[in-house]
Design a protein around this motif. Sequence first.
Motif, PDB file in Angstrom:
ATOM      1  N   THR A 156      48.320  89.412  35.149  1.00 48.25           N
ATOM      2  CA  THR A 156      47.707  89.350  33.822  1.00 48.25           C
ATOM      3  C   THR A 156      46.589  90.380  33.719  1.00 48.25           C
ATOM      4  OG1 THR A 156      46.034  87.731  34.499  1.00 48.25           O
ATOM      5  CG2 THR A 156      48.178  86.876  33.741  1.00 48.25           C
ATOM      6  N   GLU A 157      46.158  90.628  32.496  1.00 49.64           N
ATOM      7  CA  GLU A 157      45.053  91.563  32.271  1.00 49.64           C
ATOM      8  C   GLU A 157      43.784  91.058  32.961  1.00 49.64           C
ATOM      9  OE1 GLU A 157      43.332  95.051  30.950  1.00 49.64           O
ATOM     10  OE2 GLU A 157      45.432  94.435  30.906  1.00 49.64           O
ATOM     11  N   LYS A 158      43.592  89.746  32.936  1.00 51.02           N
ATOM     12  CA  LYS A 158      42.416  89.152  33.581  1.00 51.02           C
ATOM     13  C   LYS A 158      42.437  89.398  35.084  1.00 51.02           C
ATOM     14  CE  LYS A 158      39.796  84.811  33.793  1.00 51.02           C
ATOM     15  NZ  LYS A 158      39.778  83.381  33.359  1.00 51.02           N
ATOM     16  N   GLN A 159      43.610  89.278  35.710  1.00 51.14           N
ATOM     17  CA  GLN A 159      43.735  89.515  37.152  1.00 51.14           C
ATOM     18  C   GLN A 159      43.472  90.983  37.489  1.00 51.14           C
ATOM     19  OE1 GLN A 159      47.736  87.924  37.489  1.00 51.14           O
ATOM     20  NE2 GLN A 159      47.009  86.196  38.724  1.00 51.14           N
ATOM     21  N   LYS A 160      43.958  91.878  36.640  1.00 54.74           N
ATOM     22  CA  LYS A 160      43.748  93.307  36.879  1.00 54.74           C
ATOM     23  C   LYS A 160      42.277  93.675  36.743  1.00 54.74           C
ATOM     24  CE  LYS A 160      47.206  94.338  34.031  1.00 54.74           C
ATOM     25  NZ  LYS A 160      48.188  95.091  33.226  1.00 54.74           N
ATOM     26  N   GLU A 161      41.636  93.103  35.748  1.00 57.77           N
ATOM     27  CA  GLU A 161      40.206  93.375  35.547  1.00 57.77           C
ATOM     28  C   GLU A 161      39.379  92.828  36.702  1.00 57.77           C
ATOM     29  OE1 GLU A 161      39.365  91.668  31.764  1.00 57.77           O
ATOM     30  OE2 GLU A 161      40.201  93.358  30.620  1.00 57.77           O
ATOM     31  N   ALA A 162      39.755  91.648  37.192  1.00 58.38           N
ATOM     32  CA  ALA A 162      39.034  91.054  38.318  1.00 58.38           C
ATOM     33  C   ALA A 162      39.179  91.920  39.565  1.00 58.38           C
ATOM     34  CB  ALA A 162      39.556  89.646  38.586  1.00 58.38           C
ATOM     35  N   PHE A 163      40.377  92.457  39.788  1.00 56.11           N
ATOM     36  CA  PHE A 163      40.600  93.333  40.938  1.00 56.11           C
ATOM     37  C   PHE A 163      39.748  94.588  40.815  1.00 56.11           C
ATOM     38  CE2 PHE A 163      42.662  96.713  43.290  1.00 56.11           C
ATOM     39  CZ  PHE A 163      43.056  96.095  44.463  1.00 56.11           C
ATOM     40  N   TRP A 164      39.663  95.124  39.602  1.00 60.60           N
ATOM     41  CA  TRP A 164      38.857  96.329  39.362  1.00 60.60           C
ATOM     42  C   TRP A 164      37.378  96.072  39.642  1.00 60.60           C
ATOM     43  CZ3 TRP A 164      38.471 101.263  39.193  1.00 60.60           C
ATOM     44  CH2 TRP A 164      37.440 101.894  38.510  1.00 60.60           C
ATOM     45  N   SER A 284      42.246 104.248  33.721  1.00 61.00           N
ATOM     46  CA  SER A 284      42.924 105.240  34.550  1.00 61.00           C
ATOM     47  C   SER A 284      43.469 104.647  35.836  1.00 61.00           C
ATOM     48  CB  SER A 284      41.965 106.386  34.895  1.00 61.00           C
ATOM     49  OG  SER A 284      41.564 107.069  33.722  1.00 61.00           O
ATOM     50  N   TYR A 285      43.006 103.451  36.201  1.00 64.43           N
ATOM     51  CA  TYR A 285      43.417 102.821  37.453  1.00 64.43           C
ATOM     52  C   TYR A 285      44.317 101.601  37.236  1.00 64.43           C
ATOM     53  CZ  TYR A 285      39.780 105.778  39.441  1.00 64.43           C
ATOM     54  OH  TYR A 285      39.022 106.868  39.815  1.00 64.43           O
ATOM     55  N   LYS A 286      44.526 101.206  35.968  1.00 67.55           N
ATOM     56  CA  LYS A 286      45.316 100.011  35.682  1.00 67.55           C
ATOM     57  C   LYS A 286      46.726 100.097  36.275  1.00 67.55           C
ATOM     58  CE  LYS A 286      45.263  98.100  31.605  1.00 67.55           C
ATOM     59  NZ  LYS A 286      45.262  97.922  30.141  1.00 67.55           N
ATOM     60  N   HIS A 287      47.319 101.279  36.217  1.00 68.98           N
ATOM     61  CA  HIS A 287      48.675 101.470  36.733  1.00 68.98           C
ATOM     62  C   HIS A 287      48.720 101.193  38.236  1.00 68.98           C
ATOM     63  CE1 HIS A 287      52.741 103.090  36.586  1.00 68.98           C
ATOM     64  NE2 HIS A 287      52.472 103.853  37.625  1.00 68.98           N
ATOM     65  N   GLN A 288      47.760 101.724  38.968  1.00 68.81           N
ATOM     66  CA  GLN A 288      47.695 101.495  40.407  1.00 68.81           C
ATOM     67  C   GLN A 288      47.382 100.036  40.728  1.00 68.81           C
ATOM     68  OE1 GLN A 288      45.495 104.477  42.817  1.00 68.81           O
ATOM     69  NE2 GLN A 288      45.080 105.472  40.859  1.00 68.81           N
ATOM     70  N   ILE A 289      46.462  99.455  39.965  1.00 69.42           N
ATOM     71  CA  ILE A 289      46.065  98.064  40.206  1.00 69.42           C
ATOM     72  C   ILE A 289      47.252  97.129  40.013  1.00 69.42           C
ATOM     73  CG2 ILE A 289      44.655  96.160  39.311  1.00 69.42           C
ATOM     74  CD1 ILE A 289      42.488  98.284  38.682  1.00 69.42           C
ATOM     75  N   GLU A 290      48.019  97.354  38.953  1.00 66.15           N
ATOM     76  CA  GLU A 290      49.193  96.510  38.694  1.00 66.15           C
ATOM     77  C   GLU A 290      50.182  96.615  39.851  1.00 66.15           C
ATOM     78  OE1 GLU A 290      52.731  95.884  35.372  1.00 66.15           O
ATOM     79  OE2 GLU A 290      50.812  96.778  34.807  1.00 66.15           O
ATOM     80  N   TYR A 291      50.388  97.832  40.339  1.00 70.20           N
ATOM     81  CA  TYR A 291      51.297  98.038  41.474  1.00 70.20           C
ATOM     82  C   TYR A 291      50.811  97.269  42.710  1.00 70.20           C
ATOM     83  CZ  TYR A 291      53.493 100.415  45.429  1.00 70.20           C
ATOM     84  OH  TYR A 291      54.162 100.674  46.591  1.00 70.20           O
ATOM     85  N   ILE A 292      49.514  97.379  42.999  1.00 69.32           N
ATOM     86  CA  ILE A 292      48.940  96.703  44.168  1.00 69.32           C
ATOM     87  C   ILE A 292      49.095  95.190  44.047  1.00 69.32           C
ATOM     88  CG2 ILE A 292      46.780  96.191  45.388  1.00 69.32           C
ATOM     89  CD1 ILE A 292      45.909  99.074  44.662  1.00 69.32           C
ATOM     90  N   LEU A 293      48.816  94.649  42.869  1.00 67.40           N
ATOM     91  CA  LEU A 293      48.917  93.204  42.664  1.00 67.40           C
ATOM     92  C   LEU A 293      50.367  92.727  42.766  1.00 67.40           C
ATOM     93  CD1 LEU A 293      46.343  92.661  39.767  1.00 67.40           C
ATOM     94  CD2 LEU A 293      46.083  92.072  42.180  1.00 67.40           C
ATOM     95  N   ARG A 294      51.297  93.538  42.297  1.00 67.57           N
ATOM     96  CA  ARG A 294      52.714  93.182  42.414  1.00 67.57           C
ATOM     97  C   ARG A 294      53.135  93.144  43.886  1.00 67.57           C
ATOM     98  NH1 ARG A 294      56.011  93.396  37.926  1.00 67.57           N
ATOM     99  NH2 ARG A 294      55.109  94.240  36.023  1.00 67.57           N
ATOM    100  N   VAL A 295      52.689  94.137  44.642  1.00 72.50           N
ATOM    101  CA  VAL A 295      53.024  94.181  46.072  1.00 72.50           C
ATOM    102  C   VAL A 295      52.440  92.974  46.796  1.00 72.50           C
ATOM    103  CG1 VAL A 295      52.632  95.431  48.228  1.00 72.50           C
ATOM    104  CG2 VAL A 295      53.296  96.685  46.170  1.00 72.50           C
TER     105      VAL A 295
END
Length: 335
Positions: A156-164, A284-295
Motif C-alpha cells: 500500500t501507499e502507507k507501507q511504501k511511505e513508512a519504508f521511505w 523518485s524512489y517509489k518504484h524501487q521501494i515497491e520492488y523491495i517490499l514485493r521481494v
Amino acid sequence: MSIKLISRGVAAVLLTVGIASAQLMNSKSLDVIRVEKTGISAGKIDSLAQMLAAQQFQGKKVNDEMMTQVRYAVIDNLVGQELVKLECKKLGIKVSAGKVDSLTTLFKKQFPSEDAFQKELKKSNTTMAQFKTKIEDQLKSEQLLEKKVPYPKDPTEKQKEAFWELNKGKAQINDTISGARIFVSTKGKSAQEINDAKVMLQGLAAQVRSKKATFAQLAAVYSDDPEAKKTGGVMNKFLAKSKGDAFAKAVNKIKVGEITDVIVDKDGVSIFMLTEKNDGKYDSYKHQIEYILRVQAEQDRQMQLKAYLDGLAKTYKVQYLDKKYTPPEAIGSAK
C-alpha cells in the motif's frame, strides 16, 4: 532478482507442464527420494536441474556449487508437489473441466501448430489425458495453497511511505540516473527507414507497459548497442546531460518506472526506461521501494510455504535415500 507480474496460477502451470518432458528422462534410475509410494529418481532430478540451470543462466557455464543449489531447488519443488497432491486428494479438492481445457488451450498456443504440440507430447511419451491430468493436479495445488499460504497483497501507499521514512537517510543525493535503453542506429538509413524504427520503438514500449515483455528482454534483441545483448541495455549511474540535450529533455519529462517517447539524435533513435533518479525525493524512489517490499513479502511467503510443507511431511512419509539428493533444510527432514 525480479518479480514477474503475471498470473501466478498460469505461471505455475506452465512451469510444470514445460518441464514435463524432462521429468520422464532417466525414468529407470533408482529412486533417491520417496514421498509415500511415489519415487523420485536421480535421473528426473538431474534432468530438471540441467534444464532449469539453462533457463536461469541463459547458456552460461554453471559451477558445481551453483548447480547443487539448482538441484536442491528442484528437489524441494518435486517433494512439495507430491505432498500437496496427496493433501488435495485427502481433502477431495476438485477443479472444473472448463479450467483444465482453458489452460490446455493456453499452453498449446505457445506452439506454432497443433502438429508441433502433438510431436512434443509424443517426444515426452505423454498422452493428452496425462497432459491434462498434470494441469488438473497443478490447478488443485494452486487452489489449496492459495487458501493455506495466500500470495501477498500489493504494498500500500502507507507501507511504501513508512519504508521511505525509515530509509531515506541512506539515499545518495546527486544528479545521476539509472535505467535501460533500446537504441537503433540511423546511420546511412533513409527517412522511411528511420520512421519505421521510431514506430518499432513505440511498439516495444507498448509491450513493456502492457507487461507482455520486459524492457531488458527487448533491449537484448532489438538494440543496436552491442553491450545490450549482455546487459539488457542497462545504464547505471550517469548524468542525463552526458547523453545529449535531446536525451536529457526526454528523461526530465518522465518519472521513475516510466519510458520516454522516442528520442532522436544524430546517431540514432532510442527509448529509455528510468529506474533510478538520485534526487532525494520520495516519488523518485517509489518504484524501487515497491520492488523491495514485493521481494520481502514473497520471501516471507516462501518461509510460510516451507513451514506448511514441513507440516504435511508429518502426515505423509518423506524419505531421502541419498545424501547427494538431500538439501540441508530438506522438506520433512529431521531437524
